[in-house]
Design a protein around this motif. Structure first.
Motif, PDB file in Angstrom:
ATOM      1  N   HIS A 174      -5.479  -4.776  -2.443  1.00 49.39           N
ATOM      2  CA  HIS A 174      -6.423  -5.801  -1.998  1.00 49.39           C
ATOM      3  C   HIS A 174      -7.079  -6.531  -3.170  1.00 49.39           C
ATOM      4  CE1 HIS A 174      -5.962  -5.137   2.226  1.00 49.39           C
ATOM      5  NE2 HIS A 174      -5.984  -3.832   2.005  1.00 49.39           N
ATOM      6  N   GLY A 175      -7.286  -5.827  -4.272  1.00 49.54           N
ATOM      7  CA  GLY A 175      -7.827  -6.482  -5.458  1.00 49.54           C
ATOM      8  C   GLY A 175      -6.875  -7.524  -6.015  1.00 49.54           C
TER       9      GLY A 175
ATOM     10  N   LEU B 294     -11.437  -4.400 -11.235  1.00 47.31           N
ATOM     11  CA  LEU B 294     -11.823  -4.802  -9.878  1.00 47.31           C
ATOM     12  C   LEU B 294     -13.265  -4.451  -9.551  1.00 47.31           C
ATOM     13  CD1 LEU B 294      -8.606  -3.589  -8.023  1.00 47.31           C
ATOM     14  CD2 LEU B 294      -9.109  -5.874  -8.905  1.00 47.31           C
TER      15      LEU B 294
ATOM     16  N   ALA C 136     -14.561  -1.643  -8.668  1.00 43.88           N
ATOM     17  CA  ALA C 136     -14.526  -0.925  -7.395  1.00 43.88           C
ATOM     18  C   ALA C 136     -14.066   0.497  -7.660  1.00 43.88           C
ATOM     19  CB  ALA C 136     -13.551  -1.612  -6.440  1.00 43.88           C
ATOM     20  N   GLY C 137     -14.243   1.359  -6.670  1.00 47.36           N
ATOM     21  CA  GLY C 137     -13.745   2.716  -6.757  1.00 47.36           C
ATOM     22  C   GLY C 137     -14.541   3.633  -7.646  1.00 47.36           C
TER      23      GLY C 137
ATOM     24  N   ARG D 279      -5.027   1.239  -1.941  1.00 43.61           N
ATOM     25  CA  ARG D 279      -5.632   0.171  -1.146  1.00 43.61           C
ATOM     26  C   ARG D 279      -6.434  -0.777  -2.027  1.00 43.61           C
ATOM     27  NH1 ARG D 279     -10.446   0.385   0.701  1.00 43.61           N
ATOM     28  NH2 ARG D 279     -10.551   2.650   0.773  1.00 43.61           N
ATOM     29  N   LEU D 280      -7.203  -0.244  -2.968  1.00 45.59           N
ATOM     30  CA  LEU D 280      -7.995  -1.094  -3.859  1.00 45.59           C
ATOM     31  C   LEU D 280      -7.116  -1.947  -4.764  1.00 45.59           C
ATOM     32  CD1 LEU D 280     -10.924   1.286  -4.851  1.00 45.59           C
ATOM     33  CD2 LEU D 280     -11.034  -0.736  -3.381  1.00 45.59           C
TER      34      LEU D 280
ATOM     35  N   VAL E  62      -8.747   0.078 -12.113  1.00 47.91           N
ATOM     36  CA  VAL E  62      -9.361  -0.380 -10.856  1.00 47.91           C
ATOM     37  C   VAL E  62     -10.858  -0.548 -11.055  1.00 47.91           C
ATOM     38  CG1 VAL E  62      -9.959   0.336  -8.503  1.00 47.91           C
ATOM     39  CG2 VAL E  62      -7.603   0.539  -9.297  1.00 47.91           C
ATOM     40  N   GLN E  63     -11.476   0.454 -11.668  1.00 44.87           N
ATOM     41  CA  GLN E  63     -12.928   0.408 -11.875  1.00 44.87           C
ATOM     42  C   GLN E  63     -13.334  -0.707 -12.832  1.00 44.87           C
ATOM     43  OE1 GLN E  63     -13.353   4.493 -13.101  1.00 44.87           O
ATOM     44  NE2 GLN E  63     -13.766   5.198 -11.007  1.00 44.87           N
TER      45      GLN E  63
ATOM     46  N   ARG F 299       0.836  -1.202   0.000  1.00 46.15           N
ATOM     47  CA  ARG F 299       0.000   0.000   0.000  1.00 46.15           C
ATOM     48  C   ARG F 299       0.874   1.256   0.000  1.00 46.15           C
ATOM     49  NH1 ARG F 299      -3.209  -3.030   3.399  1.00 46.15           N
ATOM     50  NH2 ARG F 299      -2.266  -2.101   5.243  1.00 46.15           N
TER      51      ARG F 299
END
Length: 160
Positions: free
Chosen positions: A72-73, A52, A54-55, A68-69, A48-49, A26
């Motif tokens: 962890h992803g 994953l 997310a975000g 962080r994403l 990321v989007q 991180r």
């Protein structure tokens, strides 16, 4: 297994993702993201989007949350972020992570690494089970919560 033409920096990045502690990853990603220009951070956020899922509410300046994403992803589903990332952006991010102070000294076993991605992490999902069954921590916790609720409300354990 890795392709023979894989970018060396991306290979080192994959090694770190597979072996480094999450807190070091991180910190390294925050440092790397801060080193990217706005266009690079936007491209990482899009990956990321897309990769994953997310975000969605994040902005390119939210480097800590993006870092962080990503970490962890990649721990939960190795390769999902990397596959969604444009090669040039992935190289720039990987270069920033590999060169960061947070991962200094974490290449101890790199020379012996076979290039294989590790197995995905267990997401910790409760898959159910019979309440009170021995050896099932989730079922034991559920049974305890039911008993506690019954004690607090005065209703029987079966009615919660």
């Amino acid at each position: 297994m890795t392709a023979p033409t894989e970018d060396q920096v991306v290979r080192q990045y994959r090694y770190l993702l597979a072996t480094a502690p999450a807190d070091a990853l991180r910190a390294a990603h925050v440092e790397a993201l801060e080193g990217l220009d706005d266009r690079g951070r936007e491209a990482v956020l899009r990956a990321v989007q897309d990769g994953l899922v997310a975000g969605g509410r994040l902005r390119p300046g939210d480097v800590s949350a993006i870092a962080r994403l990503v970490v962890h992803g990649e721990l939960r589903a190795p390769g999902s972020f990397r596959a969604a990332c444009e090669p040039a952006t992935l190289h720039d991010l990987a270069d920033g992570v590999v060169g960061s102070a947070a991962v200094f000294g974490l290449f101890g076993g790199y020379a012996d690494w076979d290039g294989a991605d590790r197995e995905p992490a267990d997401p910790g999902v409760d898959h159910g089970g019979a309440p009170g069954r021995d050896g099932d921590p989730a079922a034991e916790a559920w049974a305890y919560a039911r008993a506690h609720a019954a004690q607090q409300t005065g209703f029987g354990a079966g009615s919660v």
